[in-house]
Enzyme design. Structure first.
Site, mmCIF file in Angstrom:
data_model
loop_
_atom_site.group_PDB
_atom_site.id
_atom_site.type_symbol
_atom_site.label_atom_id
_atom_site.label_comp_id
_atom_site.label_asym_id
_atom_site.label_seq_id
_atom_site.Cartn_x
_atom_site.Cartn_y
_atom_site.Cartn_z
ATOM 1 N N GLU A 95 49.584 40.325 39.226
ATOM 2 C CA GLU A 95 50.286 39.126 38.793
ATOM 3 C C GLU A 95 49.637 38.498 37.573
ATOM 4 O O GLU A 95 48.428 38.601 37.374
ATOM 5 C CB GLU A 95 50.303 38.093 39.926
ATOM 6 C CG GLU A 95 51.039 38.574 41.152
ATOM 7 C CD GLU A 95 50.926 37.598 42.309
ATOM 8 O OE1 GLU A 95 50.393 36.492 42.096
ATOM 9 O OE2 GLU A 95 51.358 37.947 43.416
ATOM 10 N N CYS A 108 47.033 33.404 32.636
ATOM 11 C CA CYS A 108 46.088 33.708 33.702
ATOM 12 C C CYS A 108 46.298 35.170 34.095
ATOM 13 O O CYS A 108 47.398 35.545 34.523
ATOM 14 C CB CYS A 108 46.350 32.779 34.881
ATOM 15 S SG CYS A 108 45.353 33.101 36.340
ATOM 16 N N CYS A 115 41.535 41.971 46.094
ATOM 17 C CA CYS A 115 40.159 41.515 45.930
ATOM 18 C C CYS A 115 39.416 41.705 47.247
ATOM 19 O O CYS A 115 40.008 41.661 48.319
ATOM 20 C CB CYS A 115 40.131 40.053 45.520
ATOM 21 S SG CYS A 115 38.471 39.446 45.160
ATOM 22 N N CYS A 119 37.453 34.932 50.223
ATOM 23 C CA CYS A 119 37.493 33.477 50.149
ATOM 24 C C CYS A 119 38.671 32.967 50.977
ATOM 25 O O CYS A 119 39.766 33.520 50.917
ATOM 26 C CB CYS A 119 37.605 33.022 48.701
ATOM 27 S SG CYS A 119 36.262 33.627 47.663
ATOM 28 N N CYS A 122 42.636 31.699 49.508
ATOM 29 C CA CYS A 122 43.337 32.471 48.478
ATOM 30 C C CYS A 122 44.389 33.404 49.058
ATOM 31 O O CYS A 122 44.132 34.144 50.004
ATOM 32 C CB CYS A 122 42.325 33.288 47.676
ATOM 33 S SG CYS A 122 43.109 34.283 46.413
ATOM 34 N N GLY A 163 41.659 39.208 41.830
ATOM 35 C CA GLY A 163 40.431 39.967 41.705
ATOM 36 C C GLY A 163 39.260 39.174 41.166
ATOM 37 O O GLY A 163 39.402 38.052 40.679
ATOM 38 N N GLU A 164 38.086 39.773 41.257
ATOM 39 C CA GLU A 164 36.837 39.214 40.742
ATOM 40 C C GLU A 164 36.449 39.997 39.489
ATOM 41 O O GLU A 164 36.072 41.168 39.563
ATOM 42 C CB GLU A 164 35.737 39.324 41.805
ATOM 43 C CG GLU A 164 34.313 39.196 41.306
ATOM 44 C CD GLU A 164 34.037 37.914 40.527
ATOM 45 O OE1 GLU A 164 33.550 38.008 39.381
ATOM 46 O OE2 GLU A 164 34.312 36.820 41.080
ATOM 47 N N SER A 195 36.218 33.926 34.824
ATOM 48 C CA SER A 195 35.866 33.179 36.025
ATOM 49 C C SER A 195 35.246 34.113 37.051
ATOM 50 O O SER A 195 35.737 35.223 37.267
ATOM 51 C CB SER A 195 37.113 32.508 36.612
ATOM 52 O OG SER A 195 36.782 31.826 37.800
ATOM 53 N N SER A 218 33.382 29.722 40.174
ATOM 54 C CA SER A 218 34.088 29.207 41.346
ATOM 55 C C SER A 218 33.051 28.741 42.362
ATOM 56 O O SER A 218 32.451 29.552 43.053
ATOM 57 C CB SER A 218 34.965 30.306 41.943
ATOM 58 O OG SER A 218 35.947 30.695 41.019
ATOM 59 N N HIS A 290 46.427 24.803 46.164
ATOM 60 C CA HIS A 290 47.845 25.173 46.085
ATOM 61 C C HIS A 290 48.337 25.497 47.497
ATOM 62 O O HIS A 290 47.765 26.342 48.179
ATOM 63 C CB HIS A 290 48.036 26.385 45.173
ATOM 64 C CG HIS A 290 49.439 26.538 44.693
ATOM 65 N ND1 HIS A 290 50.488 26.878 45.532
ATOM 66 C CD2 HIS A 290 49.989 26.371 43.456
ATOM 67 C CE1 HIS A 290 51.598 26.927 44.832
ATOM 68 N NE2 HIS A 290 51.323 26.631 43.574
ATOM 69 N N CYS A 333 47.856 32.454 43.450
ATOM 70 C CA CYS A 333 47.456 33.800 43.032
ATOM 71 C C CYS A 333 47.570 34.787 44.194
ATOM 72 O O CYS A 333 46.913 34.646 45.213
ATOM 73 C CB CYS A 333 46.029 33.756 42.500
ATOM 74 S SG CYS A 333 45.505 35.313 41.826
#
Length: 359
Positions: A95, A108, A115, A119, A122, A163-164, A195, A218, A290, A333
């Site tokens: 995305e 973005c 990922c 967390c 998310c 993803g990271e 990020s 983050s 969100h 996300c």
């Protein structure tokens, strides 16, 4: 054998093209005709490069096919935010979110399909980790926007999608060159933000780059104990280790903090956060949770978010409370892919942080 020119840095692409053209007996100036069609004036296929002989276009297509992202779903919010779900060549999906704000158009982008970080807030976690993206797939999220409408070329890039980024450092490293360099997409380094949850070895690698790329971290919790509840990465790279590493970073850092009702939004948490931000001279981005990112968590109230922001400012910390964007579309996300594909089966509940509403 085919070569993915779009995954090479501009300099590597130029060298690869020059050697190939020389081996074919083509004049050297052909490279100067071809290279701009990768990123500066992108084309969707070599057949569009009508300034080249037909035989050369055919050979380019055979040796250097231009891989495309296929648009699977496109949503437009009433606030102008656009969400794109792209299908990759192997059927995976990623995305991107385009956020207009005056003359700024922030894209973005994703660096992984899924990922592996777990967390709790998310939507990406609902699909688990699938694979890393190639440099070309990362940069193509920008390239495809330009192909759709050159006037909508993003002015700013944030690696805050799926993803990271620092767990896919080699690809992100090359993608940064593609995005930034004049022979690539030519986006200024200060307009590109990476990020991370805090992958310490690759923060160090990122810091070695000479360009003025931005770093956002983050954080989302001001203490190791709370951060461990929200972000399992705390078990590997602890908050004290992370803050120590950030003090060595030469450029100003942004700390991202998603406000979750009853979990991390108390005023004493703001006091603790200020103690982290002050020595770093960090900007704190306060982000509303969100609602599509984690249905089992509650966003902070508007009053509490304002009180949290005010408390940080009382400590002399520069803090900005962001607006949620794209609330009427699947802008969390990972949310759109989950909605399109349905819930995953037999996958670990893992994921990254929620970023899609960042301006």
């Amino acid at each position: 054998m085919t070569v993915d020119l779009l995954s090479l840095t501009p300099e590597a692409a130029r060298q690869t093209l020059a050697a190939w053209l020389d081996a074919r007996g083509e004049p050297a100036y052909r490279a100067r005709q071809i290279l701009p069609r990768l990123w500066q004036r992108p084309i969707s296929g070599w057949n569009e490069a009508t300034d080249l002989p037909a035989s050369l276009r055919t050979a380019l297509d055979q040796t250097f096919p231009l891989e495309r992202l296929m648009l699977r779903t496109h949503q437009v919010s009433s606030d102008g935010t656009e969400k794109f779900l792209w299908s990759l060549a192997d059927g995976e999906a990623i995305e991107s979110v385009l956020i207009p704000e005056g003359k700024r158009r922030t894209l973005c982008i994703s660096s992984q399909a899924g990922c592996a970080l777990g967390c709790v807030f998310c939507a990406t976690g609902r699909m688990g980790f699938r694979r890393n993206l190639s440099p070309g797939e990362i940069a193509a999220q920008v390239r495809e926007i330009v192909l759709r409408d050159p006037s909508q070329k993003p002015t700013n890039i944030v690696f805050m999608g799926m993803g990271e980024p620092l767990l896919n450092w080699d690809a992100v490293d090359s993608a940064l060159s593609i995005l930034n360099q004049p022979e690539g997409l030519g986006i200024g380094a200060r307009h590109i933000t990476v990020s991370t949850v805090g992958i310490l070895p690759n923060i160090a690698n990122f810091a070695k780059r000479s360009e003025q790329f931005r770093l956002a971290v983050s954080l989302h919790a001001p203490s190791p104990a709370l951060r461990r509840e929200l972000m399992p990465i705390e078990k590997k790279y602890t908050l004290p280790e992370l803050t120590a590493a950030l003090k060595q970073f030469r450029r100003r850092v942004t700390l991202e903090y998603v406000l979750i009702g009853g979990r991390n939004d108390a005023l004493d948490a703001a006091d603790q956060l200020a103690k982290i931000a002050q020595p770093l001279d960090a900007l704190v981005n306060l982000l509303p949770l969100h609602p599509g990112g984690a249905p089992d968590l509650t966003p902070s109230t508007r009053a509490q978010m304002l009180a949290f922001e005010r408390r940080l400012k009382q400590h002399g910390v520069e803090a900005v409370l962001r607006r949620s964007r794209g609330l009427d579309i699947s802008a969390a996300c990972g949310q759109l892919r989950v909605e399109v594909e349905g819930p995953p089966r037999n996958r670990r509940k893992v994921g990254a942080e929620e970023h899609a509403h960042i301006e």
